[in-house]
Design a protein around this motif. Structure first.
Motif, mmCIF file in Angstrom:
data_model
loop_
_atom_site.group_PDB
_atom_site.id
_atom_site.type_symbol
_atom_site.label_atom_id
_atom_site.label_comp_id
_atom_site.label_asym_id
_atom_site.label_seq_id
_atom_site.Cartn_x
_atom_site.Cartn_y
_atom_site.Cartn_z
ATOM 1 N N ASN A 1 -46.925 113.829 2.102
ATOM 2 C CA ASN A 1 -46.305 114.857 1.279
ATOM 3 C C ASN A 1 -44.893 114.484 0.849
ATOM 4 O OD1 ASN A 1 -48.589 116.363 1.429
ATOM 5 N ND2 ASN A 1 -47.825 117.808 2.950
ATOM 6 N N ALA A 2 -44.206 113.669 1.635
ATOM 7 C CA ALA A 2 -42.891 113.173 1.224
ATOM 8 C C ALA A 2 -43.025 112.288 -0.019
ATOM 9 C CB ALA A 2 -42.242 112.401 2.366
ATOM 10 N N ILE A 3 -44.057 111.440 -0.029
ATOM 11 C CA ILE A 3 -44.284 110.590 -1.199
ATOM 12 C C ILE A 3 -44.665 111.439 -2.406
ATOM 13 C CG2 ILE A 3 -45.665 108.699 -2.145
ATOM 14 C CD1 ILE A 3 -46.042 107.716 0.737
ATOM 15 N N LEU A 4 -45.524 112.446 -2.187
ATOM 16 C CA LEU A 4 -45.912 113.332 -3.284
ATOM 17 C C LEU A 4 -44.707 114.100 -3.817
ATOM 18 C CD1 LEU A 4 -49.308 114.765 -1.973
ATOM 19 C CD2 LEU A 4 -48.958 113.036 -3.739
ATOM 20 N N THR A 5 -43.754 114.442 -2.951
ATOM 21 C CA THR A 5 -42.541 115.105 -3.405
ATOM 22 C C THR A 5 -41.703 114.175 -4.276
ATOM 23 O OG1 THR A 5 -42.493 116.458 -1.390
ATOM 24 C CG2 THR A 5 -40.450 116.307 -2.661
ATOM 25 N N GLY A 6 -41.551 112.927 -3.830
ATOM 26 C CA GLY A 6 -40.832 111.949 -4.651
ATOM 27 C C GLY A 6 -41.500 111.743 -5.995
ATOM 28 N N LEU A 7 -42.839 111.748 -6.003
ATOM 29 C CA LEU A 7 -43.594 111.614 -7.252
ATOM 30 C C LEU A 7 -43.361 112.818 -8.160
ATOM 31 C CD1 LEU A 7 -45.737 110.048 -8.887
ATOM 32 C CD2 LEU A 7 -47.487 111.247 -7.573
ATOM 33 N N ALA A 8 -43.341 114.017 -7.583
ATOM 34 C CA ALA A 8 -43.117 115.234 -8.369
ATOM 35 C C ALA A 8 -41.713 115.249 -8.978
ATOM 36 C CB ALA A 8 -43.329 116.473 -7.496
ATOM 37 N N VAL A 9 -40.717 114.755 -8.242
ATOM 38 C CA VAL A 9 -39.352 114.694 -8.772
ATOM 39 C C VAL A 9 -39.297 113.751 -9.978
ATOM 40 C CG1 VAL A 9 -36.995 113.941 -8.271
ATOM 41 C CG2 VAL A 9 -38.252 115.293 -6.588
ATOM 42 N N ALA A 10 -39.913 112.573 -9.855
ATOM 43 C CA ALA A 10 -39.920 111.623 -10.976
ATOM 44 C C ALA A 10 -40.638 112.212 -12.187
ATOM 45 C CB ALA A 10 -40.580 110.318 -10.539
ATOM 46 N N ASP A 11 -41.780 112.849 -11.955
ATOM 47 C CA ASP A 11 -42.523 113.459 -13.064
ATOM 48 C C ASP A 11 -41.731 114.598 -13.699
ATOM 49 O OD1 ASP A 11 -44.677 111.760 -12.800
ATOM 50 O OD2 ASP A 11 -45.816 113.101 -11.502
ATOM 51 N N LEU A 12 -41.041 115.384 -12.884
ATOM 52 C CA LEU A 12 -40.236 116.491 -13.409
ATOM 53 C C LEU A 12 -39.114 115.964 -14.302
ATOM 54 C CD1 LEU A 12 -39.434 119.486 -13.485
ATOM 55 C CD2 LEU A 12 -38.132 119.106 -11.380
ATOM 56 N N LEU A 13 -38.471 114.884 -13.901
ATOM 57 C CA LEU A 13 -37.410 114.300 -14.721
ATOM 58 C C LEU A 13 -37.946 113.822 -16.061
ATOM 59 C CD1 LEU A 13 -35.443 112.288 -11.994
ATOM 60 C CD2 LEU A 13 -34.752 114.421 -13.109
ATOM 61 N N VAL A 14 -39.134 113.213 -16.050
ATOM 62 C CA VAL A 14 -39.752 112.776 -17.303
ATOM 63 C C VAL A 14 -39.996 113.968 -18.222
ATOM 64 C CG1 VAL A 14 -41.843 111.794 -18.317
ATOM 65 C CG2 VAL A 14 -40.807 110.699 -16.326
ATOM 66 N N MET A 15 -40.543 115.048 -17.661
ATOM 67 C CA MET A 15 -40.850 116.237 -18.463
ATOM 68 C C MET A 15 -39.588 116.857 -19.061
ATOM 69 S SD MET A 15 -44.134 116.904 -18.339
ATOM 70 C CE MET A 15 -45.414 115.933 -17.565
ATOM 71 N N LEU A 16 -38.584 117.071 -18.231
ATOM 72 C CA LEU A 16 -37.366 117.731 -18.692
ATOM 73 C C LEU A 16 -36.661 116.920 -19.776
ATOM 74 C CD1 LEU A 16 -35.897 119.029 -15.305
ATOM 75 C CD2 LEU A 16 -37.046 120.365 -17.078
#
Length: 349
Positions: free
Chosen positions: A55-70
């Motif tokens: 879940n730590a890796i999935l959190t890091g993945l979600a942060v990267a994806d969120l930055l791309v979206m924003l």
């Protein structure tokens, strides 16, 4: 013969022009949804009860994806600006920043997905040793390495493109294009522009996709072996072990879906980039450029749908999401576990 149409022809160019207005609205919708979805992912995955290396890796993945979206939302807004503003120096600088920032964040997401596949493979094939190999410190170091190494991997991109000015009457137009260094030889006969395509297609796309393919196949084989072993189990103690293995299977299937989505969206981009190196400017202009927005929307969708996968395939994610966001009046009272039951879980997703 028009060399810019030598490989893919005029039909692809016409299709690209017809798709462009659709892409503007589609990408905005996907980015708004993806920004909300990845924010929810982060809120759920960072809960204490969800604490685990995966879940730590999935959190890091979600942060990267969120930055791309924003970041992609204001980039898409350029289509609704007056032409004079879209050709200004300030906007050209933003477009240059967009190309660098989006690529770095997407590279982070790609390598975090590879790390996720490695961690999952070790958890399935070597469940006892993986607790030592893939502990909290090792996972944090791997996530940090992905975030720190990705900007360095994209250095050729920074050098190959720049803002160029073109006088048109009394006005000056600014656009992002190849820099003065782009055609300079950096490795033998290899120019900086060609090196950029090699790094993009091979190091950022093809190598991670090859690693994900191998690991995904190994995970599928491990799942089949686990299922066969479960069928041979009998007795109360073995039933408890079988329940834990079923939880592991559900987690593995969900992560396999994440990996396959990455393969579907990333591998074609790597192949197109590699063909651009071998076939030159004609292929890049007639094939790669017209497909650019299609590749963008596929990458955006891939960055936005993980929340749907988690909700549909992870019972624990749904339960935690419900606990965090469901209004208190609608929450069911907690039911104490039966005597002798434990809350220990092999994996948490």
């Amino acid at each position: 013969m028009n060399h810019s149409l030598a490989h893919c022809g005029a039909r692809l160019r016409l299709w690209s022009e017809a798709y462009h207005p659709v892409h503007l609205y589609a990408s905005l919708l996907v980015c708004v949804f993806g920004s909300v979805a990845n924010s929810l992912n982060i809120a759920v995955l960072t809960r204490r009860e969800m604490s685990s290396p995966t879940n730590a890796i999935l959190t890091g993945l979600a942060v990267a994806d969120l930055l791309v979206m924003l970041e992609y939302i204001p980039f898409t807004a350029q289509a609704f600006l007056p032409q004079e503003q879209r050709l200004s120096y300030g906007w050209a600088l933003f477009v240059l920043f967009h190309s660098h920032f989006a690529q770095v964040c997407h590279t982070v997401a790609i390598w975090l997905t590879v790390i996720l596949a490695v961690w999952r493979y070790l958890a399935v094939v070597h469940p006892q040793r993986s607790r030592e190999w893939c502990g909290a410190r090792t996972t944090a170091a791997a996530i940090a390495a992905a975030y720190l190494a990705s900007p360095l991997l994209c250095v050729p991109l920074y050098l190959a493109f720049d803002v160029s000015a073109r006088g048109l009457g009394r006005a000056t137009q600014y656009r992002v294009g190849l820099s003065a260094l782009a055609e300079r030889r950096v490795l033998g006969e290899l120019s900086l522009r060609q090196l950029n395509f090699w790094v993009y297609s091979v190091a950022i796309k093809i190598i991670p996709c090859a690693a994900l393919t191998v690991l995904s196949l190994r995970l599928v084989c491990a799942l089949l072996e686990t299922k066969k072993r479960r069928l041979q189990l009998a007795g109360g103690r073995n039933k408890q072990l079988a329940g834990k293995e079923r939880q592991t299977d559900r987690t593995t299937r969900m992560l396999l879906a994440v990996l396959l989505l990455f393969l579907i969206t990333e591998f074609p981009q790597g192949i197109l980039g590699l063909l651009s190196v071998f076939l030159g400017e004609a292929f890049f202009s007639s094939c790669y450029v017209p497909l650019g927005e299609l590749m963008d929307i596929l990458a955006l969708v891939n960055s936005a749908v993980n929340f749907i996968l988690y909700c549909s395939m992870s019972r624990q994610f749904r339960a935690t999401f419900s606990q965090v966001f469901r209004p208190r009046l609608l929450r069911r009272p907690a039911v104490p576990p039966p005597s002798g039951a434990t809350n220990t879980q092999v994996t948490q997703v």
